[in-house]
Design an enzyme around this catalytic site. Structure first.
Site, short mmCIF file in Angstrom:
data_model
loop_
_atom_site.label_atom_id
_atom_site.label_comp_id
_atom_site.label_asym_id
_atom_site.label_seq_id
_atom_site.Cartn_x
_atom_site.Cartn_y
_atom_site.Cartn_z
N ASP A 232 0.79 -1.22 0.00
CA ASP A 232 0.00 0.00 0.00
C ASP A 232 0.83 1.27 0.00
O ASP A 232 0.38 2.32 0.46
CB ASP A 232 -0.93 0.00 1.22
CG ASP A 232 -0.18 -0.32 2.52
OD1 ASP A 232 1.04 -0.06 2.60
OD2 ASP A 232 -0.81 -0.87 3.44
N HIS B 269 13.01 5.27 14.33
CA HIS B 269 12.84 5.66 12.93
C HIS B 269 13.56 6.97 12.65
O HIS B 269 13.70 7.82 13.53
CB HIS B 269 11.34 5.81 12.62
CG HIS B 269 11.01 5.79 11.16
ND1 HIS B 269 11.06 6.92 10.38
CD2 HIS B 269 10.62 4.78 10.34
CE1 HIS B 269 10.71 6.62 9.15
NE2 HIS B 269 10.45 5.32 9.09
N HIS C 248 6.37 4.56 14.03
CA HIS C 248 6.69 5.51 12.95
C HIS C 248 5.46 6.05 12.23
O HIS C 248 5.59 6.86 11.33
CB HIS C 248 7.60 4.84 11.92
CG HIS C 248 6.90 3.78 11.12
ND1 HIS C 248 6.76 2.49 11.57
CD2 HIS C 248 6.29 3.83 9.91
CE1 HIS C 248 6.10 1.78 10.67
NE2 HIS C 248 5.79 2.57 9.66
N GLU D 66 -2.08 5.05 3.32
CA GLU D 66 -2.03 3.67 2.83
C GLU D 66 -3.41 3.08 2.52
O GLU D 66 -3.57 2.30 1.58
CB GLU D 66 -1.30 2.78 3.83
CG GLU D 66 0.20 3.02 3.90
CD GLU D 66 0.61 4.19 4.78
OE1 GLU D 66 1.83 4.45 4.89
OE2 GLU D 66 -0.29 4.85 5.35
N GLU E 241 -0.32 -9.14 -1.25
CA GLU E 241 -0.90 -8.64 0.00
C GLU E 241 -2.10 -7.75 -0.29
O GLU E 241 -2.22 -6.63 0.20
CB GLU E 241 0.14 -7.91 0.86
CG GLU E 241 -0.29 -7.79 2.32
CD GLU E 241 0.72 -7.05 3.18
OE1 GLU E 241 1.09 -7.61 4.22
OE2 GLU E 241 1.12 -5.92 2.83
N ARG F 244 2.46 8.00 10.66
CA ARG F 244 2.17 9.43 10.56
C ARG F 244 1.02 9.85 11.47
O ARG F 244 1.04 10.93 12.06
CB ARG F 244 1.80 9.79 9.11
CG ARG F 244 2.95 9.83 8.13
CD ARG F 244 2.45 10.36 6.78
NE ARG F 244 3.51 10.43 5.79
CZ ARG F 244 3.80 9.45 4.94
NH1 ARG F 244 3.10 8.33 4.99
NH2 ARG F 244 4.77 9.58 4.07
#
Length: 374
Positions: A99, A248, A216, A135, A121, A218
């Protein structure tokens, strides 16, 4: 004799590379395919680590990573760059995974050229276009384009059918991340030095239970990250526990974690790990705290409970099976759930021994057979 099908596999990030190198290995070894590889280098350094350990040598490297680029600027560069590669290669299939912006733009560029897309996936859905962001929309776009949907689980396959994707194009293959994990743990068993860089931390925290942490996302930037840091700080105060946290590179993560956790005796803030060392961290940890998608799949394969620091997950199979639990980013809840696992052997055993729903390590071969038959 029938000419081999030309397969162009497109990816740009470390997670994509991990989940696609088992398939690339299978395609390269099969005379039915002419395997070609294009990387966008959406994540440069972390991507290169996986390419090196897996032995994958790209035929095309767009090297598109620039500091602080916006999503729209990145998408535009991906679309034109990947399109040019497809015009040169003229593949029969374009394979994308997951994604990312690279996967979405790769599917779009293939669609503009009427090239068939295989989505590895496929079918993950959270039901909220802003969690995870961007995503959730990326994978829905790919789902509207792909001619072959390789769903990791029946739950993912059913999500696609509910969106009116043709059932004949949807196949449950398992998740190639388990193929990759089996491959790398086998390599480490034969070549221990591949993951020897954590030996000092193993010695430093000998006798303590390791809590592995990754964060990590957003949507957790800001208050979410601060709450996660607070929870980790509280857990690290336990005399019987220690935290290993590969931090990260994003400054929205680094600044918060360094300020809250830097210098604590029972916390090791370390640089992002290459794939062998991350597999070793999973293996040596008692439990994982994460907001990552891939860790939800990988840790259960090694019998490690996962507390998912997100409000939603596109991988509900782990929650249903009992290998993972959604805990959000509330510091008190994270601490309470982790404490329960550390203090209650029965609760820990129930999660550690739960069946991993994400695959058996033979997914890449199934996908190759689907491509050959299409």
């Amino acid at each position: 004799m029938t000419a081999p099908q030309r397969i162009l596999t497109v990816f740009g990030t470390r997670p994509e590379a991990i989940k696609l190198f088992p398939l690339i290995h299978v395609l390269e070894a099969d005379a039915r395919f002419d395997s070609r590889v294009c990387v966008s280098a959406q994540h440069r350094g972390m991507l290169d680590q996986v390419l090196e350990i897996s032995g994958v040598v790209p035929h095309h490297d767009l090297d598109l990573m620039t500091p602080d680029q916006t999503l729209d600027a990145l998408t535009a560069r991906l679309l034109t760059g990947l399109g040019a590669v497809m015009d040169e290669e003229r593949p029969d299939w374009v394979v994308v995974q997951g994604d990312t912006a690279t996967a979405m733009a790769g599917a779009m560029a293939a669609y503009y050229r009427k090239i068939r897309v295989a989505h590895v996936e496929a079918g993950l859905r959270s039901g909220n276009i802003y969690h995870p962001w961007p995503e959730e929309v990326n994978r829905k776009v790919i789902g509207a384009i792909a001619a072959l949907h390789c769903a990791p689980t029946e739950t993912a396959a059913e999500a696609l059918r509910r969106e009116n994707v043709a059932p004949s194009t949807v196949h449950v293959t398992g998740n190639t991340v388990i193929d990759a994990l089996h491959w790398i743990t086998g390599r480490i068993a034969r070549e221990p030095n591949l993951a020897g860089g954590l030996a000092n931390l193993e010695a430093r925290f000998a006798g303590k239970r390791i809590i592995g942490v990754t964060s990590h996302r957003r949507e957790n930037f800001g208050g979410g990250m601060e709450a996660i840091a607070q929870a980790v700080r509280t857990l690290a105060a336990r005399p019987d526990a220690a935290v290993i946290f590969p931090v990260h590179l994003n400054p929205n993560v680094r600044q918060v974690m360094n300020e809250a956790l830097g210098g604590l005796e029972n916390v090791a803030l370390i640089e992002p790990l290459d794939y062998p060392h991350f597999a070793r961290l999973l293996d040596m940890s008692t439990l994982m705290l994460t907001d990552s998608g891939g860790v939800q799949e990988e840790a259960p394969a090694l019998g490690k409970p996962v507390l998912v620091m997100r409000e939603t997950t596109e991988r509900p199979e782990g929650v249903i099976a009992g290998t993972a639990r959604l805990v959000g980013t509330d510091a008190e809840r994270i601490v309470a759930e982790a404490t329960r696992l550390l203090d209650d052997p029965d609760a820990y055993s129930a999660m550690a021994r739960a069946h991993n729903p994400f695959g058996d390590g033979r997914s890449a071969g199934r996908i190759a057979e689907l491509l050959a038959a299409a």
